[in-house]
Design a protein around this motif. Structure first.
Motif: not given
Lengths: 114, 109
Positions: A39, A110, B9, B37-40, B84-85, B104
């Protein structure tokens, strides 16, 4: 769908466990990569394989062990991990040409180490 | 050392325009990449710049100034799915990719 698949998508393991991450690319590329994504930190390159030969090992602890049996498959074997190893592990592939080729990423695994 | 700087951000409104900046200091330069990059999900390739100037691709444009060590990604007509990031990465003289920590982007209605 980027043409790079990774399994499992999620993994929880204890510090004494042994597990393996798998990556497969369907793009006909000849280079594959393992990255660690934590992160709010930049992607950290762990290992690079060109034509199945390891060409980069960026001071990664020996508890991470890569394996590349052929140009389409890449594994990351994990053993005696630490909680700080919890992160998203991304696999990528590219057509290595010694130039600025684009890397294509899988969705990542993950990993949570308890 | 080598580093890539980009804001952590940003927030923008649906339908508006947003510019995400990236500055870099690397040993050599062999191109700059932007990924979304979308989350996950996996990072996906957006653009590549190796010469100075603006590259336009639909609603997204990327600009490069090599003399200033600077790039930006411009997103127009923002949509909620653009949340997204956005990752900036530079290939150095050894063709190693040096990554920023990502920006972000939050889109509000």
């Amino acid at each position: 769908e980027t043409g790079v698949t990774q399994t499992p998508r999620h993994l929880v393991m204890g510090m004494t466990n042994k597990k393996s991450l798998k990556c497969e690319q369907h793009l006909g590329h000849n280079a594959m990569y393992w990255y660690k994504q934590s992160a709010k930190k930049p992607l950290e390159l762990m290992f690079v394989y060109n034509f199945k030969e390891q060409t980069e090992n960026n001071s990664v602890p020996s508890r991470f062990s890569p394996e590349c049996p052929n140009s389409s498959h890449l594994f990351l074997h994990l053993h005696t991990l630490q909680p700080e190893d919890s992160a998203l592990y991304l696999c990528a592939s590219s057509q290595a040409s010694g130039g600025a080729e684009t890397q294509y990423f899988g969705p990542g695994t993950r990993l949570l180490v308890l | 050392g080598q580093n890539i700087d980009q804001p952590t951000e940003m927030t923008a409104t649906e339908g508006a325009i947003v510019q995400i900046n990236c500055t870099y200091q690397t040993s050599g330069f062999n191109g700059l990449f932007w990924y979304q990059q979308h989350a996950g999900e996996a990072p996906t390739f957006l653009s590549y710049n190796v010469l100075d100037g603006l590259e336009e691709k639909g609603r997204f444009s990327s600009f490069l100034s090599r003399s200033k060590g600077y790039s930006y990604l411009l997103l127009k007509e923002l949509q909620m799915k653009d949340s997204a990031s956005y990752l900036c990465a530079v290939k150095d003289s050894n063709y190693q990719l040096i990554w920023g920590a990502g920006t972000k982007l939050i889109i509000k209605p």
